[in-house]
Scaffold this active site. Structure first.
Site, PDB file in Angstrom:
ATOM      1  N   ASN A  49     -29.989  32.393 -31.952  1.00 24.80           N
ATOM      2  CA  ASN A  49     -28.675  31.749 -32.022  1.00 24.80           C
ATOM      3  C   ASN A  49     -28.141  31.487 -30.623  1.00 24.80           C
ATOM      4  O   ASN A  49     -28.403  32.237 -29.693  1.00 24.80           O
ATOM      5  CB  ASN A  49     -27.692  32.608 -32.837  1.00 24.80           C
ATOM      6  CG  ASN A  49     -26.883  33.548 -31.962  1.00 24.80           C
ATOM      7  OD1 ASN A  49     -25.881  33.146 -31.361  1.00 24.80           O
ATOM      8  ND2 ASN A  49     -27.333  34.806 -31.867  1.00 24.80           N
ATOM      9  N   ASN A  92     -27.267  43.941 -27.918  1.00 31.87           N
ATOM     10  CA  ASN A  92     -27.051  42.546 -28.255  1.00 31.87           C
ATOM     11  C   ASN A  92     -28.400  41.854 -28.410  1.00 31.87           C
ATOM     12  O   ASN A  92     -29.449  42.499 -28.381  1.00 31.87           O
ATOM     13  CB  ASN A  92     -26.221  41.870 -27.151  1.00 31.87           C
ATOM     14  CG  ASN A  92     -25.277  40.819 -27.695  1.00 31.87           C
ATOM     15  OD1 ASN A  92     -25.655  40.017 -28.552  1.00 31.87           O
ATOM     16  ND2 ASN A  92     -24.049  40.813 -27.219  1.00 31.87           N
ATOM     17  N   PHE A 117     -19.625  32.109 -29.006  1.00 33.22           N
ATOM     18  CA  PHE A 117     -18.287  32.650 -29.296  1.00 33.22           C
ATOM     19  C   PHE A 117     -17.415  31.637 -30.045  1.00 33.22           C
ATOM     20  O   PHE A 117     -16.227  31.480 -29.754  1.00 33.22           O
ATOM     21  CB  PHE A 117     -17.571  33.076 -28.009  1.00 33.22           C
ATOM     22  CG  PHE A 117     -18.047  34.358 -27.398  1.00 33.22           C
ATOM     23  CD1 PHE A 117     -19.061  35.098 -27.979  1.00 33.22           C
ATOM     24  CD2 PHE A 117     -17.483  34.829 -26.212  1.00 33.22           C
ATOM     25  CE1 PHE A 117     -19.497  36.288 -27.397  1.00 33.22           C
ATOM     26  CE2 PHE A 117     -17.911  36.013 -25.629  1.00 33.22           C
ATOM     27  CZ  PHE A 117     -18.924  36.737 -26.218  1.00 33.22           C
ATOM     28  N   LYS A 127     -20.737  46.904 -25.648  1.00 34.57           N
ATOM     29  CA  LYS A 127     -21.996  46.374 -26.176  1.00 34.57           C
ATOM     30  C   LYS A 127     -22.824  45.822 -25.022  1.00 34.57           C
ATOM     31  O   LYS A 127     -22.342  44.986 -24.247  1.00 34.57           O
ATOM     32  CB  LYS A 127     -21.716  45.269 -27.200  1.00 34.57           C
ATOM     33  CG  LYS A 127     -22.975  44.824 -27.957  1.00 34.57           C
ATOM     34  CD  LYS A 127     -22.615  43.969 -29.152  1.00 34.57           C
ATOM     35  CE  LYS A 127     -23.832  43.693 -30.027  1.00 34.57           C
ATOM     36  NZ  LYS A 127     -23.481  42.977 -31.272  1.00 34.57           N
ATOM     37  N   ASN A 135     -25.013  33.638 -24.641  1.00 35.87           N
ATOM     38  CA  ASN A 135     -24.667  32.262 -25.004  1.00 35.87           C
ATOM     39  C   ASN A 135     -23.377  31.741 -24.396  1.00 35.87           C
ATOM     40  O   ASN A 135     -22.957  30.631 -24.705  1.00 35.87           O
ATOM     41  CB  ASN A 135     -24.603  32.145 -26.526  1.00 35.87           C
ATOM     42  CG  ASN A 135     -25.923  32.518 -27.176  1.00 35.87           C
ATOM     43  OD1 ASN A 135     -26.983  32.127 -26.709  1.00 35.87           O
ATOM     44  ND2 ASN A 135     -25.857  33.315 -28.241  1.00 35.87           N
ATOM     45  N   THR A 136     -22.719  32.530 -23.562  1.00 42.47           N
ATOM     46  CA  THR A 136     -21.576  32.084 -22.770  1.00 42.47           C
ATOM     47  C   THR A 136     -21.991  32.143 -21.312  1.00 42.47           C
ATOM     48  O   THR A 136     -22.385  33.217 -20.835  1.00 42.47           O
ATOM     49  CB  THR A 136     -20.344  32.975 -23.019  1.00 42.47           C
ATOM     50  OG1 THR A 136     -19.939  32.851 -24.389  1.00 42.47           O
ATOM     51  CG2 THR A 136     -19.186  32.567 -22.123  1.00 42.47           C
ATOM     52  N   SER A 179     -23.347  38.850 -24.469  1.00 43.48           N
ATOM     53  CA  SER A 179     -23.902  37.694 -25.177  1.00 43.48           C
ATOM     54  C   SER A 179     -24.591  36.773 -24.171  1.00 43.48           C
ATOM     55  O   SER A 179     -24.042  36.502 -23.100  1.00 43.48           O
ATOM     56  CB  SER A 179     -22.797  36.932 -25.899  1.00 43.48           C
ATOM     57  OG  SER A 179     -23.279  35.684 -26.359  1.00 43.48           O
TER      58      SER A 179
END
Length: 343
Positions: free
Chosen positions: A117, A248, A121, A219, A183-184, A181
Site C-alpha cells: 500500500n 509498520n 495518510f 510505532k 508513504n509520506t 509510514s
C-alpha cells in the site's frame, strides 16, 4: 473455509480499496438489522478469562487488536467490535483532511499472502474523526494513531502531532505516534533522535498535565538498522512513554514469490502480510530483550493464524494487531484465533 474457498476468490476479482469499503459497509448495514445483528454477534463472540490481558494500565478482553489503517476515520468501530476484536486502532489521523496518494494505491500479492500500500495518510481529518467517535456505541478499547499532514514540513511536525493528540484525547484510550509510514515523504526521518525526542516530549508535557494521562506508544519501521533501533529505544525510555508498536510496513521486497515484473508494476509502497512475520517478530524479541521486558509491546506483522500470535507473544509482545491477515482469512479469523489460544 467458506470465506477462503468461495468469498475471497470473488472479492479478489475487484479492486482492493473498493472491496475494503464495500465489505465493511455491508457488515455495518447488516449489524443495523435487529435479527441479523444478533446472529452475527453470536457467530463471532467468544470470551474467556484466560484471554484477558493487562498492558500499559489498560484491561483488554483479549490480546487481538486491529491495526491502524483499516478504520482510518473511526467509522466502523461498532462493526469491528462485533467481530470479536479486543481493541481497535483508528487512523492515522492528521489535523486536516487529505486525499492521500493517487489511486490505485493498494495491491494484493496472493502468492505471498501480502499487500502493498501507498495510501499516504488518507483520512477525513481530526474534526470529522472526533465527530465519528462521538457516535460510537461499543465500549471496545480504541487507540488513536496520529500523524502529520503531508504538506507540513518536518520542522513543524510537533505542532501537527500535538493538535491531533489534544483533539482525540477525550475520545480514545491510548495513542500511537506514527513516524514510520513509508508513504509520506520524509516522515521516517522523524525517527531520528532529535525530532523524535521533540515530538514525544511535547506530547508527554501535555499528557502529564491531564488528570488522567493516557498511554502513548511509538510505532516503528522494520527497516531500521540496529544502531537506529537502539537510538529509538533510548528516546522511548528517556521520554517515559508507555510502549512500542512493532512494526509498520517494510520497503523490502526480499524473498517474495510474486513475479518481479508484477512487483515493479505495483510501484512503491509498504509491504505487509506473511513476509513481514519473521522480521517483525525478530524486532519484538530484540526490543523485549534490550528493555528487559519492562516496555509493553504490541506486535504487528504477518499474523494470519493462532501460531503467529503465540510466536509474537513468546517473543515478548503483550498484545498483537492484525490487518493483512484479516483480509486473507476473513471475518472469522479473530474467533478462530481466540479459540485456539485457550485450547
Amino acid at each position: 473455509m467458506w470465506y477462503s474457498s468461495v468469498v475471497r476468490p470473488l472479492l479478489f476479482r475487484l479492486p482492493p480499496e473498493r472491496v475494503h469499503y464495500g465489505a465493511m459497509g455491508a457488515l455495518q448495514g447488516a449489524l443495523a438489522l435487529p435479527g441479523l445483528s444478533g446472529w452475527l454477534r453470536a457467530q463471532y463472540h467468544f470470551a474467556h478469562p484466560a484471554l484477558e490481558t493487562q498492558a500499559f494500565g489498560l484491561q483488554f478482553p483479549n490480546p487481538i487488536g486491529l491495526a491502524a489503517g483499516f478504520d482510518k476515520n473511526a467509522v466502523w468501530i461498532d462493526a469491528l467490535a462485533a467481530l470479536g476484536f479486543g481493541f481497535v486502532e483508528i487512523g492515522t489521523v492528521t489535523p486536516r483532511p487529505q486525499e492521500g496518494n493517487p489511486k490505485p494505491r493498494l495491491f494484493r500479492l496472493p502468492a505471498d499472502e501480502a499487500l502493498i500500500n501507498r495510501m499516504g495518510f488518507n483520512n477525513a481529518g481530526l474534526d470529522k474523526v472526533i465527530e465519528n467517535l462521538k457516535k460510537r456505541k461499543s465500549k471496545i478499547l480504541v487507540g488513536g494513531n496520529i500523524g502529520k499532514n503531508k504538506n507540513t514540513p518536518n520542522e513543524e511536525a510537533v505542532a501537527d502531532y500535538l493538535t491531533v493528540f489534544k483533539g482525540l484525547f477525550p475520545w480514545v484510550d491510548y495513542f500511537v505516534v506514527n513516524v514510520s509510514s513509508p508513504n509520506t515523504p520524509n516522515l521516517r526521518a522523524l525517527q531520528a533522535k532529535k525530532p523524535l525526542s521533540e515530538i514525544l516530549e511535547s506530547l508527554q508535557v501535555h499528557n502529564q498535565s491531564q488528570n488522567r494521562p493516557k498511554p502513548i506508544l511509538l510505532k516503528i519501521a522494520p527497516d531500521l538498522s540496529t544502531e537506529q533501533l537502539d537510538e529509538v529505544i533510548a528516546v522511548v525510555q528517556e521520554t517515559g512513554i508507555a510502549g512500542m508498536v512493532i512494526s509498520n510496513t517494510t520497503l523490502s521486497r526480499e524473498g517474495l514469490q510474486t513475479p518481479s515484473a508484477l512487483l515493479q508494476s505495483f510501484g512503491e509502497g509498504g509491504l505487509s502480510g506473511r513476509p513481514l512475520k519473521n522480521p517483525s517478530t525478530a524486532l519484538v524479541r530484540y526490543v523485549y530483550q534490550q528493555t528487559k521486558g519492562t516496555l509493553p509491546i504490541i506486535g504487528v506483522g504477518g499474523i494470519c493464524r493462532a501460531e503467529d500470535v503465540k510466536e509474537k507473544l513468546q517473543a515478548g509482545a503483550s498484545l498483537v494487531q492484525i490487518y493483512t491477515g484479516f483480509v486473507y482469512e476473513g471475518p472469522g479469523m479473530v474467533y478462530q484465533i481466540k479459540r485456539s489460544l485457550i485450547s
